[in-house]
Motif scaffolding. Structure first.
Motif, mmCIF file in Angstrom:
data_model
loop_
_atom_site.group_PDB
_atom_site.id
_atom_site.type_symbol
_atom_site.label_atom_id
_atom_site.label_comp_id
_atom_site.label_asym_id
_atom_site.label_seq_id
_atom_site.Cartn_x
_atom_site.Cartn_y
_atom_site.Cartn_z
ATOM 1 N N ILE A 199 0.829 -1.211 0.000
ATOM 2 C CA ILE A 199 0.000 0.000 0.000
ATOM 3 C C ILE A 199 0.866 1.265 0.000
ATOM 4 N N THR A 200 1.997 1.227 0.690
ATOM 5 C CA THR A 200 2.856 2.412 0.728
ATOM 6 C C THR A 200 3.243 2.819 -0.695
ATOM 7 N N GLY A 201 3.564 1.827 -1.512
ATOM 8 C CA GLY A 201 3.936 2.099 -2.896
ATOM 9 C C GLY A 201 2.750 2.518 -3.737
ATOM 10 N N VAL A 254 7.713 4.511 8.193
ATOM 11 C CA VAL A 254 6.429 3.800 8.198
ATOM 12 C C VAL A 254 6.613 2.298 8.368
ATOM 13 N N GLY A 255 5.598 1.646 8.896
ATOM 14 C CA GLY A 255 5.563 0.181 8.919
ATOM 15 C C GLY A 255 5.542 -0.422 10.297
ATOM 16 N N GLU A 256 6.203 0.217 11.226
ATOM 17 C CA GLU A 256 6.242 -0.257 12.605
ATOM 18 C C GLU A 256 6.736 0.904 13.454
ATOM 19 N N PRO A 257 6.616 0.777 14.771
ATOM 20 C CA PRO A 257 7.141 1.866 15.595
ATOM 21 C C PRO A 257 8.641 2.004 15.351
ATOM 22 N N ILE A 258 9.129 3.223 15.292
ATOM 23 C CA ILE A 258 10.574 3.402 15.095
ATOM 24 C C ILE A 258 11.234 3.536 16.466
ATOM 25 N N MET A 284 8.958 12.367 9.717
ATOM 26 C CA MET A 284 7.520 12.170 9.729
ATOM 27 C C MET A 284 7.255 10.680 9.946
ATOM 28 N N ASP A 285 6.899 10.326 11.179
ATOM 29 C CA ASP A 285 6.601 8.932 11.508
ATOM 30 C C ASP A 285 5.114 8.726 11.270
ATOM 31 N N THR A 286 4.794 8.072 10.165
ATOM 32 C CA THR A 286 3.406 7.976 9.723
ATOM 33 C C THR A 286 2.795 6.640 10.108
ATOM 34 N N TRP A 287 1.750 6.673 10.905
ATOM 35 C CA TRP A 287 1.030 5.439 11.222
ATOM 36 C C TRP A 287 -0.172 5.314 10.291
ATOM 37 N N TRP A 288 -0.266 4.185 9.625
ATOM 38 C CA TRP A 288 -1.447 3.905 8.804
ATOM 39 C C TRP A 288 -1.452 2.445 8.422
ATOM 40 N N GLN A 289 -2.367 2.047 7.579
ATOM 41 C CA GLN A 289 -2.547 0.636 7.231
ATOM 42 C C GLN A 289 -3.010 0.497 5.782
ATOM 43 N N THR A 290 -2.885 -0.719 5.259
ATOM 44 C CA THR A 290 -3.415 -1.017 3.933
ATOM 45 C C THR A 290 -4.871 -0.543 3.862
ATOM 46 N N GLU A 291 -5.581 -0.766 4.943
ATOM 47 C CA GLU A 291 -7.006 -0.454 4.997
ATOM 48 C C GLU A 291 -7.301 1.039 4.987
ATOM 49 N N GLY A 302 -6.773 -2.728 15.076
ATOM 50 C CA GLY A 302 -6.026 -3.956 15.356
ATOM 51 C C GLY A 302 -4.689 -3.686 16.011
ATOM 52 N N ASP A 303 -4.468 -2.446 16.434
ATOM 53 C CA ASP A 303 -3.231 -2.080 17.123
ATOM 54 C C ASP A 303 -3.540 -1.650 18.550
ATOM 55 N N SER A 304 -2.575 -1.865 19.434
ATOM 56 C CA SER A 304 -2.692 -1.281 20.762
ATOM 57 C C SER A 304 -1.857 0.000 20.772
ATOM 58 N N GLY A 348 1.737 -1.991 19.026
ATOM 59 C CA GLY A 348 1.866 -3.136 18.117
ATOM 60 C C GLY A 348 0.531 -3.817 17.911
ATOM 61 N N ARG A 349 0.521 -4.896 17.169
ATOM 62 C CA ARG A 349 -0.712 -5.585 16.814
ATOM 63 C C ARG A 349 -1.311 -6.309 18.023
ATOM 64 N N ILE A 350 -2.624 -6.351 18.037
ATOM 65 C CA ILE A 350 -3.301 -7.095 19.096
ATOM 66 C C ILE A 350 -3.806 -8.433 18.586
ATOM 67 N N ILE A 389 1.861 -10.643 12.483
ATOM 68 C CA ILE A 389 3.257 -10.389 12.864
ATOM 69 C C ILE A 389 3.852 -9.410 11.857
ATOM 70 N N LYS A 390 4.579 -8.446 12.383
ATOM 71 C CA LYS A 390 5.269 -7.499 11.504
ATOM 72 C C LYS A 390 6.732 -7.909 11.390
ATOM 73 N N VAL A 391 7.103 -8.470 10.255
ATOM 74 C CA VAL A 391 8.483 -8.895 10.029
ATOM 75 C C VAL A 391 9.117 -7.941 9.022
ATOM 76 N N TYR A 418 6.825 -5.989 7.056
ATOM 77 C CA TYR A 418 5.827 -6.736 6.280
ATOM 78 C C TYR A 418 4.803 -7.334 7.228
ATOM 79 N N ARG A 419 3.600 -7.379 6.749
ATOM 80 C CA ARG A 419 2.519 -7.865 7.587
ATOM 81 C C ARG A 419 2.205 -9.313 7.218
ATOM 82 N N LEU A 420 2.306 -10.200 8.206
ATOM 83 C CA LEU A 420 2.086 -11.621 7.951
ATOM 84 C C LEU A 420 1.138 -12.182 8.987
HETATM 85 C C1 WT7 Z 1 0.261 -2.009 10.474
HETATM 86 C C2 WT7 Z 1 -0.312 -1.882 9.088
HETATM 87 C C3 WT7 Z 1 0.842 1.582 6.078
HETATM 88 C C4 WT7 Z 1 1.929 1.198 5.291
HETATM 89 C C5 WT7 Z 1 2.764 0.069 5.723
HETATM 90 C C6 WT7 Z 1 2.119 -0.929 6.606
HETATM 91 C C7 WT7 Z 1 1.968 -1.004 11.738
HETATM 92 C C8 WT7 Z 1 2.446 1.021 10.320
HETATM 93 C C9 WT7 Z 1 3.370 2.368 11.763
HETATM 94 C C10 WT7 Z 1 4.002 3.398 12.517
HETATM 95 C C11 WT7 Z 1 3.794 2.051 14.410
HETATM 96 C C12 WT7 Z 1 3.006 1.185 12.432
HETATM 97 C C13 WT7 Z 1 0.688 -1.071 12.550
HETATM 98 C C14 WT7 Z 1 -0.403 -1.144 11.496
HETATM 99 N N1 WT7 Z 1 2.439 0.358 11.502
HETATM 100 N N2 WT7 Z 1 3.016 2.217 10.460
HETATM 101 N N3 WT7 Z 1 4.391 4.551 11.956
HETATM 102 N N4 WT7 Z 1 4.186 3.200 13.844
HETATM 103 N N5 WT7 Z 1 3.213 1.029 13.756
HETATM 104 O O1 WT7 Z 1 0.830 -1.299 6.201
HETATM 105 O O2 WT7 Z 1 1.063 -3.766 6.084
HETATM 106 O O3 WT7 Z 1 -1.211 -2.692 6.309
HETATM 107 O O4 WT7 Z 1 0.406 -2.725 8.223
HETATM 108 O O5 WT7 Z 1 1.632 -1.599 10.473
HETATM 109 O O6 WT7 Z 1 0.711 -2.228 13.310
HETATM 110 O O7 WT7 Z 1 -1.604 -1.716 11.954
HETATM 111 P P1 WT7 Z 1 0.227 -2.670 6.643
#
Ligand code: WT7
Length: 633
Positions: free
Chosen positions: A312-314, A388-392, A412-419, A500-502, A515-517, A521-523, A526-528
């Motif tokens: 989604i980022t791309g 982006v992707g996980e907490p830094i 810019m630490d951006t929190w978001w999701q595919t959704e 889906g995050d705490s 992180g995810r509740i 798993i964020k590897v 990547y979301r798995l």
């Molecule tokens: C999950 C979504 C959105 C593009 C890449 C990931 C985690 C994402 C952050 C951030 C902490 C983050 C969350 C979220 N996440 N960005 N800046 N700080 N956690 O998209 O594969 O849909 O994953 O990534 O857990 O729910 P995604």
């Protein structure tokens, strides 16, 4: 459950420099945020005005059938018209839309006019294969310009693209083709990674064998290595693009704002991937507004989002939003360390990148090689950085800030999701930063941290991250499974979107995502889903049962740890562990390969037979097991 990358509330503030503040498009976040909350629809209508519409909308937000919200109802547009058609009529016609560098150092550039022509040509190719409005096209490619061209061509003719990341393997690709029912697959012979060929066509062939729906395969020639081409099914991209049918004029399909633009599969709690559906209108408004304000993009900026278009980022920030804004986007094909660990910094210098956006795992990976590599390059063109992707984690934040940004580029630490389609919780350049916090919600975004009762928790307490009002970039449904959409995201609390995050909110209203509740798993960002790894493992004849958990890892954020119960007649051995890892690499993809597989005789389960991953994780970490009253062992 916390891991090593969980940020700590350092309370350390970083304020933007006078220079950054002066140039910032949004100077008063608080006022803008307040305005957006006071008049949500008016606010979004104003942003929608920055785009072109064939016909303006009648209603900004239709919430009559919640949670199936609709935006800009009655509006007619097309994201490709906003990303390309409108620019070729202005001075941007001859401006660079895309700069691309291959792993071997080869370069290509596309002006808006060139890109528009290529997209038109490929749109005609797709149409000639019978692809019509609403039809799905699966795209399985590496990071080459043709990937962007294929995506935009789909959009242009109203087809729905489903991009499958090139790191996925046979079964994962076959499942996604099958779910989307794509008759056309666009792929390439191979892509370059660390000087080696990733044999995409071979994987595509196997996936097509497993999924009978594909009728045509279009193959872009990148590596030139020998691949199988099946007569009457497989066609070379360059052959098709040379046909008279591939003219540079292609009529743009007039789309309803709510017509689907793409499906992007992501992991959830079950083994079946979720097809997240986004639309033409709201997604275009949302991605372009967020990119403009968060990365403060000006017309003459060169923006590098170092993600893969297959995520989604791309989609949002390499392919669509930069083109809607008319800026120059940079894309690189290969590995960050090829041939040396300064590859990225060398390109920042060479192309004069102004804004760079990447993931903590990449920063940590490059940090390992030390500061000498970036220090040898002139990085002074950089103005802003993104994550982006996980907490830094604070250590990576500091290095990124000091060594890459030279202490002058806010992160810019951006929190978001595919959704969510685009940034949700994020700073803007004029906002004070606390390393490790994604700071505060984007204007128009109403978020909170709530307890199990759905009520906001106190400052400093852990809770569930929710969104309280709809936004234009939100997913519209899970493709083919509206019930899943409703239950998964809107089922726990009435009228609250469950991310889906705490998370935690501090006294200043800053949000700290933990992180995810769920069983995600964020590897390496990547979301798995644990279920995807598990079903991959049990598809091997030696495995009776499997459980996968994520364990903290300094570099990757988390690694996968798997437990297997073997079938009668199989003995645990290092060879079998290797065979299982290989099996996962083949079926699901390299990103899903567990770091360790442990052979066990039994797994902790509830009385109803559900594996208690929480218990496995606690045991692996040597932590207390918590409430085990439902444990049957
Ligand atoms: C999950 C979504 C959105 C593009 C890449 C990931 C985690 C994402 C952050 C951030 C902490 C983050 C969350 C979220 N996440 N960005 N800046 N700080 N956690 O998209 O594969 O849909 O994953 O990534 O857990 O729910 P995604």
């Amino acid at each position: 459950m916390t891991d090593t990358t969980t940020p700590t509330n350092t309370q350390e503030w970083f304020y933007p420099s006078e220079e950054v503040l002066q140039g910032a498009i949004i100077k008063d976040y608080d006022a803008l945020y307040k305005r957006s909350m006071d008049d949500l629809e008016g606010f979004w209508a104003e942003q929608a005005e920055t785009l072109d519409w064939y016909k303006k909308w009648d209603t900004v937000l239709d919430d009559s059938n919640a949670p199936f919200y609709k935006w800009f109802v009655g509006g007619k547009t097309n994201i490709a018209m906003n990303a390309l058609d409108r620019h070729v009529k202005t001075y941007r016609r001859n401006k660079l839309a895309l700069i691309w560098e291959g792993e071997a150092g080869d370069q290509r550039t596309y002006s808006y006019y060139r890109l528009w022509q290529e997209v038109n040509k490929f749109g005609n190719v797709l149409r000639s294969m019978g692809v019509r409005k609403g039809d799905r096209v699966t795209i399985y490619m590496g990071r080459v310009p043709e990937l962007i061209i294929a995506m935009m061509a789909c959009a242009k003719i109203g087809a729905v693209h489903s991009v499958v990341y090139g790191g996925f393997s046979e079964q994962a690709l076959a499942d996604r083709i099958e779910d989307a029912q794509s008759r056309v697959l666009v792929t390439q012979d191979g892509s370059w990674l660390r000087g080696n060929i990733v044999d995409l066509k071979k994987v595509a062939d196997e996936a097509v064998k497993r999924s009978a729906v594909v009728e045509h395969v279009i193959v872009y020639k990148r590596t030139g290595h020998n691949v199988m081409m099946e007569a009457d099914r497989d066609y070379w991209w360059h052959d098709l693009m040379a046909l008279p049918i591939a003219s540079t004029k292609c009529e743009t399909e007039v789309m309803d704002a709510e017509d689907p633009l793409f499906i992007l599969y992501t992991s959830g709690t079950t083994g079946k991937p979720k097809g997240i559906l986004h639309t033409h209108g709201g997604y275009a408004v949302y991605t372009s507004t967020t990119l403009k304000w968060v990365f403060d993009l000006k017309d003459d900026d060169r923006f590098w989002c170092a993600a893969d278009p297959g995520w989604i980022t791309g989609h949002s920030y390499i392919v669509y939003a930069p083109a809607i804004l008319g800026v120059t986007s940079f894309m690189y094909e290969g590995a960050p360390t090829h041939p040396y660990p300064d590859r990225w910094w060398k390109m920042v210098e060479y192309y004069g990148i102004n804004v760079m956006y990447t993931a903590p795992t990449a920063i940590r990976g490059l940090m390992r090689f030390g500061s000498t590599w970036p220090n040898r390059r002139d990085l002074s063109s950089l103005r802003l950085l993104g994550s982006v992707g996980e907490p830094i984690n604070p250590e990576a934040w500091k290095w990124y800030f000091d060594v890459i940004g030279k202490g002058k580029c806010p992160i810019m630490d951006t929190w978001w999701q595919t959704e969510t389609g685009g940034f949700m919780i994020t700073p803007m350049p004029s906002v004070g930063l606390k390393p490790g916090s994604a700071t505060r919600p984007f204007p128009g975004i109403d978020v909170d941290v709530v307890g199990e009762d759905g009520k906001p928790v106190k400052a400093g307490e852990d809770g569930l991250l929710v969104v309280k009002r709809p936004w234009p970039g939100m997913l519209r449904t899970v493709y083919g499974d509206p019930e899943r959409y409703k239950n998964q995201y809107w089922g726990k609390f009435k009228n609250l979107y469950l991310a889906g995050d705490s998370a935690r909110k501090d006294e200043d209203g800053y949000i700290w995502v933990i992180g995810r509740i769920d069983d995600v798993i964020k590897v390496s960002g990547y979301r798995l889903g644990t279920a995807e790894v598990e079903s991959g493992l049990v598809s091997h004849p030696a495995v009776a049962e499997a459980a996968a958990i994520g364990l903290p890892d300094e570099l990757k954020g988390n690694i996968i740890y798997a437990y297997c119960i073997l079938r009668e007649g199989n003995q645990p051995s290092p060879q079998l562990e290797d065979a299982l890892k290989n099996h996962i690499r083949h079926e699901v993809g390299p990103i899903a390969v567990p770091a360790h597989i442990e052979f066990v005789k039994q797994l902790p389960k509830t009385r109803s037979g559900k594996i208690m991953r929480r218990v496995l994780k606690a045991r692996a970490l040597g932590q207390p097991e918590g409430d085990v009253s439902t444990l049957e062992e």
